[in-house]
Design a protein around this motif. Sequence first.
Motif, PDB file in Angstrom:
ATOM      1  N   ASN A  38      51.710  33.350 -11.784  1.00  0.00           N
ATOM      2  CA  ASN A  38      50.410  33.971 -11.832  1.00  0.00           C
ATOM      3  C   ASN A  38      50.391  35.415 -11.159  1.00  0.00           C
ATOM      4  O   ASN A  38      51.487  35.843 -10.948  1.00  0.00           O
ATOM      5  N   LEU A  39      49.087  35.897 -11.185  1.00  0.00           N
ATOM      6  CA  LEU A  39      49.128  37.464 -10.592  1.00  0.00           C
ATOM      7  C   LEU A  39      49.384  37.446  -9.025  1.00  0.00           C
ATOM      8  O   LEU A  39      50.097  38.370  -8.943  1.00  0.00           O
ATOM      9  N   GLN A  40      49.231  36.433  -8.485  1.00  0.00           N
ATOM     10  CA  GLN A  40      49.530  36.374  -6.894  1.00  0.00           C
ATOM     11  C   GLN A  40      50.924  36.352  -6.762  1.00  0.00           C
ATOM     12  O   GLN A  40      51.480  37.166  -5.946  1.00  0.00           O
ATOM     13  N   SER A  41      51.678  35.713  -7.543  1.00  0.00           N
ATOM     14  CA  SER A  41      53.323  35.628  -7.482  1.00  0.00           C
ATOM     15  C   SER A  41      53.651  36.863  -8.041  1.00  0.00           C
ATOM     16  O   SER A  41      54.927  37.421  -7.258  1.00  0.00           O
ATOM     17  N   ALA A  42      53.259  37.587  -8.997  1.00  0.00           N
ATOM     18  CA  ALA A  42      53.952  38.696  -9.499  1.00  0.00           C
ATOM     19  C   ALA A  42      53.571  39.639  -8.505  1.00  0.00           C
ATOM     20  O   ALA A  42      54.432  40.541  -8.487  1.00  0.00           O
ATOM     21  N   GLN A  43      52.365  39.820  -7.651  1.00  0.00           N
ATOM     22  CA  GLN A  43      52.050  40.847  -6.778  1.00  0.00           C
ATOM     23  C   GLN A  43      53.193  40.565  -5.559  1.00  0.00           C
ATOM     24  O   GLN A  43      53.477  41.475  -5.149  1.00  0.00           O
ATOM     25  N   ARG A  44      53.570  39.433  -5.229  1.00  0.00           N
ATOM     26  CA  ARG A  44      54.370  39.234  -4.229  1.00  0.00           C
ATOM     27  C   ARG A  44      55.883  39.457  -4.638  1.00  0.00           C
ATOM     28  O   ARG A  44      56.491  40.199  -3.787  1.00  0.00           O
ATOM     29  N   MET A  45      56.146  39.386  -5.932  1.00  0.00           N
ATOM     30  CA  MET A  45      57.439  39.680  -6.362  1.00  0.00           C
ATOM     31  C   MET A  45      57.640  41.266  -6.231  1.00  0.00           C
ATOM     32  O   MET A  45      58.719  41.742  -5.888  1.00  0.00           O
ATOM     33  N   VAL A  46      56.368  42.073  -6.971  1.00  0.00           N
ATOM     34  CA  VAL A  46      56.535  43.399  -6.880  1.00  0.00           C
ATOM     35  C   VAL A  46      56.781  43.913  -5.444  1.00  0.00           C
ATOM     36  O   VAL A  46      57.552  44.804  -5.070  1.00  0.00           O
ATOM     37  N   ASP A  47      55.965  43.484  -4.459  1.00  0.00           N
ATOM     38  CA  ASP A  47      55.938  43.695  -3.007  1.00  0.00           C
ATOM     39  C   ASP A  47      57.356  43.596  -2.270  1.00  0.00           C
ATOM     40  O   ASP A  47      57.968  44.300  -1.790  1.00  0.00           O
ATOM     41  N   LYS A  48      57.869  42.352  -2.766  1.00  0.00           N
ATOM     42  CA  LYS A  48      59.391  41.922  -2.281  1.00  0.00           C
ATOM     43  C   LYS A  48      60.532  43.035  -2.842  1.00  0.00           C
ATOM     44  O   LYS A  48      61.155  43.346  -2.229  1.00  0.00           O
ATOM     45  N   ILE A  49      60.414  43.282  -4.309  1.00  0.00           N
ATOM     46  CA  ILE A  49      61.165  44.584  -4.824  1.00  0.00           C
ATOM     47  C   ILE A  49      60.923  45.937  -4.013  1.00  0.00           C
ATOM     48  O   ILE A  49      62.007  46.265  -3.704  1.00  0.00           O
ATOM     49  N   LEU A  50      59.929  46.270  -3.871  1.00  0.00           N
ATOM     50  CA  LEU A  50      59.477  47.469  -3.335  1.00  0.00           C
ATOM     51  C   LEU A  50      60.244  47.498  -1.901  1.00  0.00           C
ATOM     52  O   LEU A  50      60.366  48.844  -1.356  1.00  0.00           O
ATOM     53  N   THR A  51      60.210  46.612  -1.109  1.00  0.00           N
ATOM     54  CA  THR A  51      60.444  46.633   0.265  1.00  0.00           C
ATOM     55  C   THR A  51      61.748  45.942   0.696  1.00  0.00           C
ATOM     56  O   THR A  51      62.015  46.013   1.553  1.00  0.00           O
ATOM     57  N   TYR A  52      62.535  45.373  -0.548  1.00  0.00           N
ATOM     58  CA  TYR A  52      63.947  45.052  -0.224  1.00  0.00           C
ATOM     59  C   TYR A  52      64.727  46.092   0.052  1.00  0.00           C
ATOM     60  O   TYR A  52      65.059  47.245  -0.393  1.00  0.00           O
ATOM     61  N   ARG A  53      65.463  45.982   1.147  1.00  0.00           N
ATOM     62  CA  ARG A  53      66.406  46.965   1.631  1.00  0.00           C
ATOM     63  C   ARG A  53      67.650  46.946   1.186  1.00  0.00           C
ATOM     64  O   ARG A  53      68.444  46.229   1.880  1.00  0.00           O
ATOM     65  N   ILE A  54      67.948  47.798   0.089  1.00  0.00           N
ATOM     66  CA  ILE A  54      69.465  47.885  -0.513  1.00  0.00           C
ATOM     67  C   ILE A  54      69.843  49.243  -0.667  1.00  0.00           C
ATOM     68  O   ILE A  54      70.778  49.216  -1.214  1.00  0.00           O
TER      69      ILE A  54
END
Length: 152
Positions: A38-54
């Motif tokens: 849902n929208l909340q899981s989509a937002q969490r995924m975007v936040d995770k991608i943007l802050t994932y340290r690679i």
Amino acid sequence: MKALIQRVSSASVKVDEYCIGAIEHGILAYIGLGHEDNLQSAQRMVDKILTYRIFENNSDPAKVGKLDQNVQQIGGGLLLVSQFTLMANTNNGRRPDFSGAMHPNAAQALFAELITYAKNQHPNVASGEFGADMQVESINDGPLNFLLEVKE
């Protein structure tokens, strides 16, 4: 929700030989949407991608070679591509089972919301076209690839 992310030197997506999205140094993210997403899981995924340290921090001598920066810190791009095949069940037989993937109509709407949210969080976001036959080109940097999951 699953995301296969790749650190890239560059990436682009074409539909009918026309480039519809491209980035330079950053992350190419293939997004798979499941029934529970849902929208909340989509937002969490975007936040995770943007802050994932690679990305490496080459400015701090004590951290050279360590993956301690995210795409926002390096000012990189994010290319989002819908990829329902990430939701395939491959445990049985020799044919993938896509029954875990979200219905295309619902997935298209949620993917559009995910893109909008990503663009509100980061200035350099591009995307593919949902449901289109896309040609994705990338130069994988590393190579570094990670499978991220967010569950509701």
